[in-house]
Design a protein around this motif. Sequence first.
Motif, PDB file in Angstrom:
ATOM      1  N   ASP A  94     -12.579   9.729 -13.769  1.00 48.90           N
ATOM      2  CA  ASP A  94     -13.189  10.789 -12.967  1.00 48.90           C
ATOM      3  C   ASP A  94     -12.696  10.782 -11.524  1.00 48.90           C
ATOM      4  O   ASP A  94     -12.692  11.827 -10.865  1.00 48.90           O
ATOM      5  N   ASP A  95     -12.283   9.606 -11.037  1.00 43.82           N
ATOM      6  CA  ASP A  95     -11.898   9.485  -9.627  1.00 43.82           C
ATOM      7  C   ASP A  95     -10.385   9.437  -9.431  1.00 43.82           C
ATOM      8  O   ASP A  95      -9.911   8.981  -8.389  1.00 43.82           O
ATOM      9  N   LEU A  96      -9.624   9.909 -10.414  1.00 40.40           N
ATOM     10  CA  LEU A  96      -8.166   9.838 -10.306  1.00 40.40           C
ATOM     11  C   LEU A  96      -7.659  10.508  -9.032  1.00 40.40           C
ATOM     12  O   LEU A  96      -6.750   9.992  -8.374  1.00 40.40           O
ATOM     13  N   GLN A  97      -8.207  11.637  -8.677  1.00 43.75           N
ATOM     14  CA  GLN A  97      -7.728  12.372  -7.507  1.00 43.75           C
ATOM     15  C   GLN A  97      -8.007  11.649  -6.200  1.00 43.75           C
ATOM     16  O   GLN A  97      -7.365  11.931  -5.182  1.00 43.75           O
ATOM     17  N   ASP A  98      -8.942  10.705  -6.207  1.00 48.47           N
ATOM     18  CA  ASP A  98      -9.349  10.034  -4.973  1.00 48.47           C
ATOM     19  C   ASP A  98      -8.737   8.642  -4.815  1.00 48.47           C
ATOM     20  O   ASP A  98      -8.795   8.067  -3.729  1.00 48.47           O
ATOM     21  N   ARG A  99      -8.179   8.094  -5.864  1.00 45.87           N
ATOM     22  CA  ARG A  99      -7.696   6.719  -5.814  1.00 45.87           C
ATOM     23  C   ARG A  99      -6.374   6.642  -5.066  1.00 45.87           C
ATOM     24  O   ARG A  99      -5.529   7.540  -5.146  1.00 45.87           O
ATOM     25  N   ALA A 100      -6.193   5.520  -4.328  1.00 42.97           N
ATOM     26  CA  ALA A 100      -5.032   5.380  -3.441  1.00 42.97           C
ATOM     27  C   ALA A 100      -3.949   4.471  -3.994  1.00 42.97           C
ATOM     28  O   ALA A 100      -2.886   4.351  -3.384  1.00 42.97           O
ATOM     29  N   ASP A 101      -4.179   3.814  -5.146  1.00 37.43           N
ATOM     30  CA  ASP A 101      -3.154   2.917  -5.683  1.00 37.43           C
ATOM     31  C   ASP A 101      -1.939   3.720  -6.130  1.00 37.43           C
ATOM     32  O   ASP A 101      -2.000   4.934  -6.370  1.00 37.43           O
ATOM     33  N   ILE A 102      -0.820   3.030  -6.255  1.00 34.84           N
ATOM     34  CA  ILE A 102       0.444   3.698  -6.519  1.00 34.84           C
ATOM     35  C   ILE A 102       0.470   4.354  -7.900  1.00 34.84           C
ATOM     36  O   ILE A 102       1.007   5.461  -8.064  1.00 34.84           O
ATOM     37  N   LEU A 103      -0.122   3.724  -8.912  1.00 32.87           N
ATOM     38  CA  LEU A 103      -0.149   4.342 -10.237  1.00 32.87           C
ATOM     39  C   LEU A 103      -0.871   5.685 -10.196  1.00 32.87           C
ATOM     40  O   LEU A 103      -0.395   6.673 -10.771  1.00 32.87           O
ATOM     41  N   SER A 104      -1.991   5.744  -9.513  1.00 30.09           N
ATOM     42  CA  SER A 104      -2.735   7.007  -9.422  1.00 30.09           C
ATOM     43  C   SER A 104      -1.944   8.059  -8.659  1.00 30.09           C
ATOM     44  O   SER A 104      -1.953   9.245  -9.019  1.00 30.09           O
ATOM     45  N   VAL A 105      -1.265   7.636  -7.600  1.00 30.29           N
ATOM     46  CA  VAL A 105      -0.425   8.575  -6.842  1.00 30.29           C
ATOM     47  C   VAL A 105       0.676   9.128  -7.736  1.00 30.29           C
ATOM     48  O   VAL A 105       0.977  10.336  -7.717  1.00 30.29           O
TER      49      VAL A 105
END
Length: 461
Positions: A248-259
Motif C-alpha cells: 500500500d505504501d509503495l509510492q511513499d517508500r524511499a528505498d532503491i527497489l521501490s524507486v
Amino acid sequence: MLRTLNMARREPAGDADRHRLPPGPRLPKWLQTVLALHDPVGFFERCRQRHGEVFRVGFIGIPPVAYVGDPDLAHQVFTTDRGIGQAGEARKPFLEPLVGVNSLICLDGDDWMRQRRLLGSAFHGKRIERYREDIAAIAAAYVQEWPTATEIRLRPRIQVITLEIILRVVFGVRDARRVERLHELLPPLLASWESLNSVISILPRSLWARVEPVLARVPRNPVARFTDLFARTDQVLYAEITERRDADDLQDRADILSVLMRARDDDGSAMTDLELRDALMTLIVAGHETTATGLAWAFERLVRNPRVLDRLTRTIDGDEDDRGYLDAVIKETLRTRPVGPDMPRYLTGPLELGGYRIPAGWWVNPSATLLHNLPDHFADPDDFRPERFLEADPPAWMPFGGGRRKCLGAQLAMLEMQAVIPAVLERYRVRMAGDDRPEKPLMRYATLVPSQDGRVIADRR
C-alpha cells in the motif's frame, strides 16, 4: 626468477602492422596468467617499466588485452563508450550467469542506455544522501559487537555490515526472516560463483552452455551447488518483488527497489520482475563485497600510518575542524589500494592509441593500479598521504572507472565508507595485529583484496 622470466625478452621485429601493436611480454598465456594472479600489482608495474604506458598481455580465457597506464589515454578509451568500446561485452562472460541478462554492467548500446536511465533516478545524489543516518545506525549496531583486545579480520565482518545495508536500505526489506534468509544464502552463493568462475572463464561460452545443464543435475558438485543456491536466492528475491508491488505504501517508500518499481521508460513502461531481479543481484555483486573490501583496506592502511590515524581520530572526535579529511583518507585508500583495478572495453573496431593500433576483438583496459602510481600526478606515490586530496581530485584518480560507464554506485560506496569508518573509530582504538608489513593485494574475482582480510586488534575506547 619470475621477474626475469616475465621481462627478459622484447617483441621481435616484424612487418609494419605488427610493429604497430603494443609491445608486451612474450611468455605463454598460462604463465602470464599465473604471474598476474600471484602478484597483480607488481606484474603490471614491471610490464609498464619495460614496455611503456600501453602494453599488451595474454591471459587464459580472454582476448588479447592492451593495458593503459596514462590518464589522457585512459580518457581516450572512455570516449569509445559511444562507439567501438563495449564495457558490457568484456564483463558478460564472467558476470551474466550470476547477475542476469538485464544487468547494467553486462549491457551495451541502447539496452544499456535504457537500464541506465531507469536506474539513474534511484541513484541521484540527493536521494542517496537520505540514507546516511540509516547506514550509520546499521554500522554502529554491528560494530559495537566486535570482540576487543584480540585479532580480528575486518573484511568478513564488514561484509556482514555492507550486506545488511544493501538489504535494509537499498532493497528496503522489512521482513526479518527474509533478511536472515538472504544473509544465509548470498555469501555462499557468491563464494560458489567465484570458485566456478575460474573454470567458466577458460571455456568457450558455447561449450559451457552445453555442459552446465548436465552438471547441474549431478548431485554434490560445484555446479549443482551453485544452481541450488541461485534458485533459492531467486525465490526470496522474487517473493520480495511480488510483495512490494502489492504494498500500500509503495509510492511513499524511499528505498532503491521501490524507486525502481516506480520508474518509467520513455514509452511509459515499467521494469519487469526479471529486470528488477537482475538489478538487485547487480547491486549485491557490485556494491556489497567491493565496499567491504575498500573499508578493510582503509583500516589496513590506517594502522600502518599512525600519523594519519591520529589526525583522523581527532577529526571524528570533533577536536579539530578538519573538514574533508575523512573523505581524503577514503580517496587515498582507493588510490593506493584500488578495489576494482580494471576498466576493460571490448573493441568492435580498431583503435589508434598512443602510437599503436589496437585491433578489433581485443580488450583495451585502463588500469587503476598503474594510473594511481604515477609520480607526475601523485608525488611519492608509495606514501599514504591523504592531504593530496584536500583540494581537487587529480585527473589520474579513477577508482570508479570513467566516461559514461563510471560506476553508478560510486556515491553510495563513498557514503558507506563515510559512515562505517567513524562508527569504528568512535568506539575503538585500532592497532596492527602482527608485524608492520603491508598486506599483499590479492586478485579475487576481479577485485584486489587484502591478503589477510585486514587484520587488526580493536581496543575499546
